[in-house]
Structures are given as structure tokens and as C-alpha cells.
Design a protein around this motif. Structure first.
Motif, short mmCIF file in Angstrom:
data_model
loop_
_atom_site.label_atom_id
_atom_site.label_comp_id
_atom_site.label_asym_id
_atom_site.label_seq_id
_atom_site.Cartn_x
_atom_site.Cartn_y
_atom_site.Cartn_z
N VAL A 180 -24.48 32.43 -5.05
CA VAL A 180 -25.27 33.65 -4.93
C VAL A 180 -25.98 33.61 -3.59
O VAL A 180 -26.65 32.63 -3.25
N ASP A 181 -25.82 34.67 -2.81
CA ASP A 181 -26.42 34.76 -1.49
C ASP A 181 -27.39 35.92 -1.43
O ASP A 181 -27.17 36.96 -2.06
N GLU A 182 -28.45 35.76 -0.64
CA GLU A 182 -29.31 36.90 -0.34
C GLU A 182 -28.66 37.69 0.79
O GLU A 182 -28.25 37.11 1.81
N VAL A 183 -28.55 39.01 0.60
CA VAL A 183 -27.80 39.85 1.54
C VAL A 183 -28.61 41.07 1.92
O VAL A 183 -29.56 41.44 1.22
N TYR A 241 -29.57 45.01 2.19
CA TYR A 241 -29.53 46.05 1.15
C TYR A 241 -28.17 46.75 1.09
O TYR A 241 -27.60 46.95 0.01
N ASP A 242 -27.64 47.13 2.24
CA ASP A 242 -26.43 47.95 2.26
C ASP A 242 -25.16 47.20 1.92
O ASP A 242 -24.12 47.83 1.70
N THR A 243 -25.22 45.88 1.84
CA THR A 243 -24.03 45.10 1.51
C THR A 243 -23.46 45.50 0.15
O THR A 243 -22.24 45.49 -0.05
N VAL A 244 -24.32 45.84 -0.78
CA VAL A 244 -23.87 46.13 -2.15
C VAL A 244 -23.75 47.63 -2.42
O VAL A 244 -23.67 48.05 -3.58
N HIS A 245 -23.72 48.44 -1.36
CA HIS A 245 -23.62 49.89 -1.55
C HIS A 245 -22.45 50.29 -2.46
O HIS A 245 -22.63 51.16 -3.34
N PRO A 246 -21.25 49.72 -2.31
CA PRO A 246 -20.15 50.12 -3.21
C PRO A 246 -20.48 49.89 -4.69
O PRO A 246 -20.05 50.66 -5.55
N LEU A 247 -21.25 48.85 -4.97
CA LEU A 247 -21.63 48.60 -6.36
C LEU A 247 -22.63 49.63 -6.86
O LEU A 247 -22.58 50.02 -8.03
N ARG A 248 -23.52 50.07 -6.00
CA ARG A 248 -24.48 51.10 -6.41
C ARG A 248 -23.75 52.40 -6.75
O ARG A 248 -24.07 53.07 -7.73
N VAL A 249 -22.75 52.75 -5.95
CA VAL A 249 -21.95 53.94 -6.23
C VAL A 249 -21.23 53.78 -7.56
O VAL A 249 -21.20 54.69 -8.41
N GLY A 250 -20.64 52.60 -7.79
CA GLY A 250 -19.93 52.36 -9.04
C GLY A 250 -20.84 52.40 -10.24
O GLY A 250 -20.45 52.94 -11.30
N TRP A 251 -22.03 51.84 -10.11
CA TRP A 251 -22.99 51.83 -11.22
C TRP A 251 -23.39 53.26 -11.58
O TRP A 251 -23.40 53.64 -12.76
N PHE A 252 -23.71 54.07 -10.57
CA PHE A 252 -24.11 55.45 -10.84
C PHE A 252 -22.97 56.20 -11.53
O PHE A 252 -23.20 56.93 -12.51
N ALA A 253 -21.75 56.01 -11.06
CA ALA A 253 -20.60 56.70 -11.66
C ALA A 253 -20.37 56.25 -13.10
O ALA A 253 -19.95 57.03 -13.96
N GLU A 254 -20.65 54.99 -13.36
CA GLU A 254 -20.44 54.45 -14.71
C GLU A 254 -21.50 54.94 -15.69
O GLU A 254 -21.18 55.32 -16.83
N ASP A 255 -22.75 54.96 -15.25
CA ASP A 255 -23.83 55.35 -16.15
C ASP A 255 -24.04 56.86 -16.24
O ASP A 255 -24.46 57.38 -17.26
N GLY A 277 -40.19 46.54 -1.09
CA GLY A 277 -39.85 45.20 -0.60
C GLY A 277 -38.63 44.59 -1.26
O GLY A 277 -38.59 43.38 -1.52
N ALA A 278 -37.64 45.40 -1.54
CA ALA A 278 -36.48 44.92 -2.29
C ALA A 278 -35.76 43.78 -1.59
O ALA A 278 -35.51 43.82 -0.38
N ARG A 279 -35.43 42.74 -2.37
CA ARG A 279 -34.56 41.66 -1.92
C ARG A 279 -33.30 41.71 -2.77
O ARG A 279 -33.37 41.90 -4.00
N ILE A 280 -32.16 41.54 -2.13
CA ILE A 280 -30.87 41.71 -2.80
C ILE A 280 -30.13 40.38 -2.85
O ILE A 280 -29.97 39.70 -1.83
N PHE A 281 -29.67 40.02 -4.04
CA PHE A 281 -28.89 38.79 -4.24
C PHE A 281 -27.52 39.20 -4.76
O PHE A 281 -27.41 40.03 -5.66
N ALA A 282 -26.48 38.63 -4.17
CA ALA A 282 -25.12 39.09 -4.50
C ALA A 282 -24.16 37.92 -4.63
O ALA A 282 -24.33 36.85 -4.02
N VAL A 283 -23.14 38.15 -5.43
CA VAL A 283 -21.97 37.27 -5.49
C VAL A 283 -20.88 37.97 -4.69
O VAL A 283 -20.55 39.14 -4.96
N LEU A 284 -20.34 37.28 -3.69
CA LEU A 284 -19.35 37.86 -2.79
C LEU A 284 -18.00 37.16 -2.94
O LEU A 284 -17.93 35.96 -3.21
N ASP A 285 -16.95 37.93 -2.74
CA ASP A 285 -15.59 37.40 -2.70
C ASP A 285 -14.95 37.89 -1.41
O ASP A 285 -14.62 39.07 -1.29
#
Length: 268
Positions: free
Chosen positions: A121-124, A126-140, A161-169
Motif C-alpha cells: 500500500v502506497d500513499e499517492v 489525489y488524482d492517481t485514483v481518479h479512475p476508481l472514483r469514476v467507477g465507484w460513482f457509476a457503481e453506486d 487534508g485528504a491523504r490517499i492510500f492505494a494498491v497499485l498494479d
């Protein structure tokens, strides 16, 4: 006040503090507060009617009040801080096109178990996980228009003060957790894993990383669907339920049939 009542009061105060940090309009009404963030009109979490005392009102009267109070917004959002008041109203609001969710506020109180092995798990940014935010909104919210919501959410995230933690592949995000802070307290406000990577322990690893990052917080909160499964995961990670409330929401395009379909997937 009992220990349980004190913990619930702390949770309720944090919920109000988050609104105070983002919203710029607070209009008291007889049974609560109308809170609005005029810079972020499509961000439903910060443009809402709060029911803080039993209004003794019908669904029709409450819906009419929300229509008037949120006339400048495309959505309608009512948060009832008293579950015993809200529960009898949920069916009536569903018939009006509202989705409802009973949310449980959980405070981290005991040490978490070891995180799953083999998951980095890495701290990244904010915009690194943008595709996931789009997917989450579409799902919910499959029937809703994304519009300006994500841009507004980005500004609010930075405000908190958001901090973002992500699993990357290979640089692609598979899941993320978002930690937000106000003064000495914090909340794990979002945990999301791509559907095709669930069941591998990523959500646990992400939540553990966020817990560790907030180890110096006076209180650490997480909110879950009280009728769903994630709260059991959070309980295993040291969170204890202390307060419940009911969220009622209608987005543009939602109809009673859409709301019925959402009941199995709608979650914070």
C-alpha cells in the motif's frame, strides 16, 4: 451522560464539524439545520437538511420542506440523526424516489490485527485514483449524472487534508482509502476496491494503512452501511459502533423503480 451516550455525542459532533469545515450557509429550522456549500452545489454530502430533533412531520411535509430548502440544488438530501424517527418514514420516501441508508458511525478503540501479507500500500497523489472514483460513482449511482461532482469532491478533499492510500498494479490503482482530518480527529472517509479485485484482502490492507496513518488522532472514525457487510470488517480491525443515523437521498433521474434496484448496492 453514559459512556455510550458520550461516544455517540462525539460522533455526532464530528459529523457536524465536517459540515462546518465545508459548508458556508447554515440555516436553523425548528427541528435542525439546513447546511449548504454554495461553491459545491452538486456535492450532496454538503447540501442537505439535517433533522436533529423529532419533527413529528409526515413524509409529504418533510419532502416539501426539503424541496424548498434545497431549491437551488438538483438533488435532495435529508439526514435524520434519530433512527427511531427515520425508520417509519423510509418506505414513504422510497415511494417518492428517495434511496435510504442506515449508517453506523464507528470509532477505532482497539489495536488492529496484522495487515494481510504480500499487499503493498502506497500513499499517492489525489488524482492517481481518479479512475476508481469514476467507477465507484457509476457503481453506486448508475442513474445519476456525474457532472461536476468529482471536481467538487476533489476541492473538498483538499480542504479536509485528504491523504490517499492505494494498491497499485504496474501503476494502475486497484483500490484506495481516503483519510481526512480536522484538528485532532480523523475519518477514513472512503474505502473502495475494484470489483474484479475484491476478496483478496485489499480493502483490509488499505484500511489498515489508513489506521496507521491516523495513529496520533484523538478519535478515528469510519462510517458503514448498518445493514451491509463492511461494518463487520471494520469491527475486526478495532472499530466499535457508537451512533446510527439515516440518510435519505434523491438524485436527478431517480425514480421509485431505480431506488428499489439500488437497495442492494447503495452504500457510503
Amino acid at each position: 451522560m453514559s459512556a455510550a451516550g458520550d461516544a455517540a455525542a462525539h460522533a455526532r459532533a464530528w459529523y457536524h464539524d465536517v459540515h462546518a469545515a465545508v459548508c458556508d450557509v447554515f440555516e436553523p429550522w425548528e427541528f435542525g439545520t439546513v447546511a449548504r456549500a454554495t461553491r459545491y452545489p452538486s456535492y450532496f454530502d454538503f447540501n442537505l437538511v439535517r433533522i436533529e430533533r423529532d419533527p413529528g412531520m409526515s413524509v409529504d411535509d418533510l419532502a416539501t420542506f426539503a424541496d424548498e430548502a434545497l431549491a437551488e440544488n438538483a438533488h435532495r438530501r435529508i439526514d435524520c440523526e434519530l433512527t427511531d424517527v427515520a425508520e417509519p418514514l423510509r418506505a414513504g420516501f422510497a415511494a417518492r424516489g428517495y434511496a435510504s441508508e442506515r449508517l453506523v458511525w464507528m470509532r477505532h478503540e482497539t489495536a488492529r490485527p496484522p495487515a494481510p501479507g504480500g499487499i503493498a500500500v502506497d500513499e499517492v497523489p489525489y488524482d492517481t485514483v481518479h479512475p476508481l472514483r469514476v467507477g465507484w460513482f457509476a457503481e453506486d449511482f448508475p442513474e445519476a449524472q456525474l457532472g461536476a461532482h468529482l471536481a467538487e469532491a476533489r476541492e473538498v478533499g483538499h480542504l479536509l487534508g485528504a491523504r490517499i492510500f492505494a494498491v497499485l498494479d504496474a501503476g494502475d490503482p486497484l483500490g484506495y482509502a481516503q483519510l481526512e482530518r480536522i484538528d485532532g480527529s480523523a475519518e477514513i472517509a472512503q474505502v473502495y476496491v475494484r470489483p474484479d479485485h475484491r476478496g483478496r484482502g485489499l480493502g483490509t490492507a488499505l484500511t489498515c494503512a489508513a489506521i496507521d496513518a491516523a495513529e496520533d488522532a484523538d478519535d478515528l472514525w469510519i462510517v458503514a452501511d448498518d445493514e451491509g457487510r463492511p461494518k463487520n470488517l471494520y469491527a475486526r480491525l478495532g472499530f466499535r459502533p457508537v451512533w446510527t443515523m439515516v440518510e435519505l437521498m434523491r438524485l436527478p433521474g431517480w425514480r421509485p423503480s431505480v431506488v428499489e434496484a439500488l437497495h442492494s448496492t447503495f452504500r457510503r
